[in-house]
Motif scaffolding. Structure first.
Motif, PDB file in Angstrom:
ATOM      1  N   UNK A   1      -7.787  -3.819 -10.352  1.00 30.07           N
ATOM      2  CA  UNK A   1      -7.720  -4.039  -8.908  1.00 30.07           C
ATOM      3  C   UNK A   1      -6.325  -4.508  -8.498  1.00 30.07           C
ATOM      4  N   UNK A   2      -5.745  -5.406  -9.278  1.00 33.91           N
ATOM      5  CA  UNK A   2      -4.404  -5.891  -8.960  1.00 33.91           C
ATOM      6  C   UNK A   2      -3.382  -4.767  -9.080  1.00 33.91           C
ATOM      7  N   UNK A   3      -3.509  -3.933 -10.115  1.00 34.22           N
ATOM      8  CA  UNK A   3      -2.557  -2.828 -10.265  1.00 34.22           C
ATOM      9  C   UNK A   3      -2.692  -1.831  -9.116  1.00 34.22           C
ATOM     10  N   UNK A   4      -3.912  -1.520  -8.722  1.00 36.96           N
ATOM     11  CA  UNK A   4      -4.103  -0.577  -7.614  1.00 36.96           C
ATOM     12  C   UNK A   4      -3.550  -1.161  -6.316  1.00 36.96           C
TER      13      UNK A   4
ATOM     14  N   UNK B   1      -1.119  -3.238  -6.086  1.00 38.03           N
ATOM     15  CA  UNK B   1       0.339  -3.145  -6.227  1.00 38.03           C
ATOM     16  C   UNK B   1       0.821  -1.714  -5.998  1.00 38.03           C
ATOM     17  N   UNK B   2       0.051  -0.741  -6.460  1.00 38.06           N
ATOM     18  CA  UNK B   2       0.415   0.670  -6.251  1.00 38.06           C
ATOM     19  C   UNK B   2       0.454   0.991  -4.765  1.00 38.06           C
ATOM     20  N   UNK B   3      -0.526   0.492  -4.024  1.00 37.21           N
ATOM     21  CA  UNK B   3      -0.557   0.744  -2.581  1.00 37.21           C
ATOM     22  C   UNK B   3       0.616   0.062  -1.884  1.00 37.21           C
ATOM     23  N   UNK B   4       0.978  -1.129  -2.342  1.00 38.16           N
ATOM     24  CA  UNK B   4       2.142  -1.827  -1.782  1.00 38.16           C
ATOM     25  C   UNK B   4       3.406  -1.031  -2.090  1.00 38.16           C
ATOM     26  N   UNK B   5       3.506  -0.522  -3.327  1.00 38.02           N
ATOM     27  CA  UNK B   5       4.677   0.292  -3.690  1.00 38.02           C
ATOM     28  C   UNK B   5       4.770   1.542  -2.824  1.00 38.02           C
ATOM     29  N   UNK B   6       3.622   2.096  -2.415  1.00 43.46           N
ATOM     30  CA  UNK B   6       3.647   3.244  -1.501  1.00 43.46           C
ATOM     31  C   UNK B   6       4.415   2.897  -0.233  1.00 43.46           C
ATOM     32  N   UNK B   7       4.147   1.716   0.289  1.00 42.43           N
ATOM     33  CA  UNK B   7       4.771   1.304   1.547  1.00 42.43           C
ATOM     34  C   UNK B   7       6.260   1.017   1.379  1.00 42.43           C
ATOM     35  N   UNK B   8       6.616   0.440   0.235  1.00 40.56           N
ATOM     36  CA  UNK B   8       8.010   0.056   0.021  1.00 40.56           C
ATOM     37  C   UNK B   8       8.822   1.159  -0.648  1.00 40.56           C
ATOM     38  N   UNK B   9       8.132   2.236  -1.023  1.00 35.73           N
ATOM     39  CA  UNK B   9       8.773   3.380  -1.704  1.00 35.73           C
ATOM     40  C   UNK B   9       9.347   2.997  -3.074  1.00 35.73           C
ATOM     41  N   UNK B  10       8.828   1.906  -3.643  1.00 34.54           N
ATOM     42  CA  UNK B  10       9.258   1.483  -4.973  1.00 34.54           C
ATOM     43  C   UNK B  10       8.710   2.449  -6.025  1.00 34.54           C
ATOM     44  N   UNK B  11       9.530   2.776  -6.983  1.00 34.95           N
ATOM     45  CA  UNK B  11       9.139   3.686  -8.070  1.00 34.95           C
ATOM     46  C   UNK B  11       8.901   2.882  -9.343  1.00 34.95           C
ATOM     47  N   UNK B  12       7.972   3.377 -10.154  1.00 35.63           N
ATOM     48  CA  UNK B  12       7.759   2.792 -11.469  1.00 35.63           C
ATOM     49  C   UNK B  12       7.916   3.898 -12.506  1.00 35.63           C
ATOM     50  N   UNK B  13       8.157   3.481 -13.727  1.00 37.23           N
ATOM     51  CA  UNK B  13       8.304   4.456 -14.800  1.00 37.23           C
ATOM     52  C   UNK B  13       6.938   4.986 -15.205  1.00 37.23           C
ATOM     53  N   UNK B  14       6.925   6.231 -15.609  1.00 36.36           N
ATOM     54  CA  UNK B  14       5.661   6.846 -16.001  1.00 36.36           C
ATOM     55  C   UNK B  14       5.212   6.317 -17.357  1.00 36.36           C
ATOM     56  N   UNK B  15       3.955   6.545 -17.618  1.00 35.57           N
ATOM     57  CA  UNK B  15       3.390   6.172 -18.904  1.00 35.57           C
ATOM     58  C   UNK B  15       3.991   7.027 -20.010  1.00 35.57           C
TER      59      UNK B  15
ATOM     60  N   UNK C   1      -5.932 -13.294   2.012  1.00 32.32           N
ATOM     61  CA  UNK C   1      -5.673 -14.595   2.628  1.00 32.32           C
ATOM     62  C   UNK C   1      -4.206 -15.015   2.517  1.00 32.32           C
ATOM     63  N   UNK C   2      -3.561 -14.624   1.424  1.00 31.49           N
ATOM     64  CA  UNK C   2      -2.159 -14.979   1.217  1.00 31.49           C
ATOM     65  C   UNK C   2      -1.206 -13.873   1.669  1.00 31.49           C
ATOM     66  N   UNK C   3      -1.740 -12.940   2.452  1.00 26.63           N
ATOM     67  CA  UNK C   3      -0.940 -11.848   3.017  1.00 26.63           C
ATOM     68  C   UNK C   3      -0.210 -11.016   1.968  1.00 26.63           C
ATOM     69  N   UNK C   4      -0.809 -10.904   0.792  1.00 23.86           N
ATOM     70  CA  UNK C   4      -0.247 -10.035  -0.239  1.00 23.86           C
ATOM     71  C   UNK C   4      -0.636  -8.584   0.020  1.00 23.86           C
ATOM     72  N   UNK C   5      -1.762  -8.402   0.704  1.00 25.68           N
ATOM     73  CA  UNK C   5      -2.224  -7.061   1.070  1.00 25.68           C
ATOM     74  C   UNK C   5      -2.601  -7.057   2.542  1.00 25.68           C
ATOM     75  N   UNK C   6      -2.521  -5.877   3.139  1.00 25.59           N
ATOM     76  CA  UNK C   6      -2.921  -5.759   4.537  1.00 25.59           C
ATOM     77  C   UNK C   6      -4.385  -5.316   4.628  1.00 25.59           C
ATOM     78  N   UNK C   7      -4.860  -5.130   5.846  1.00 24.72           N
ATOM     79  CA  UNK C   7      -6.268  -4.780   6.061  1.00 24.72           C
ATOM     80  C   UNK C   7      -6.618  -3.412   5.479  1.00 24.72           C
ATOM     81  N   UNK C   8      -5.699  -2.469   5.549  1.00 20.85           N
ATOM     82  CA  UNK C   8      -5.974  -1.132   5.009  1.00 20.85           C
ATOM     83  C   UNK C   8      -6.139  -1.196   3.490  1.00 20.85           C
TER      84      UNK C   8
END
Length: 117
Positions: free
Chosen positions: A47-50, A52-66, A12-19
């Motif tokens: 759910x929030x982390x996943x 965010x992971x999908x959003x990072x896929x689109x933006x090509x943002x990298x995170x540090x590994x565990x 609803x707040x456009x934080x995620x898309x339909x996919x």
């Protein structure tokens, strides 16, 4: 709060898309089919982390590994094999993908959910 409420709010707040919305709903279905009902308490963070992971896929943002110790602990977790099974089911039903780092984070979250059942 029902876990779908969290997903609906993100949509609803456009934080995620339909996919991403569809993929998150599919993840909930995979858990349900495995006899695990997700709710805000046991899966809100996952759910929030996943999402965010999908959003990072689109933006090509990298995170540090565990940290390697966390990964080692996860691999020794009694729920690790079940978490891997669930993760494979998830991958087969979603459009987004997980890179190796995001895969590790997702598996930690899945192990946490399984250990808290």
């Amino acid at each position: 709060m029902d876990i779908m409420e969290r997903i609906n709010i993100m949509k609803d707040y456009d934080l995620i898309d339909q996919i991403i919305y569809n993929d998150l709903a599919a993840i909930i279905d995979v858990f349900k089919e495995s006899g695990i009902l997700l709710n805000e308490e046991n899966a809100g963070i996952m759910i929030t982390h996943i999402a965010s992971a999908f959003i990072r896929n689109k933006t090509k943002e990298k995170i540090e590994s565990l940290d390697r110790e966390i990964i080692k602990d996860m691999q020794n977790d009694p729920m690790f094999d079940e978490a891997c099974r669930i993760f494979c089911m998830i991958k087969s039903r979603i459009q987004n993908h997980f890179n190796e780092i995001e895969r590790e984070f997702a598996l930690v979250h899945i192990c946490t959910v399984l250990n808290n059942m």
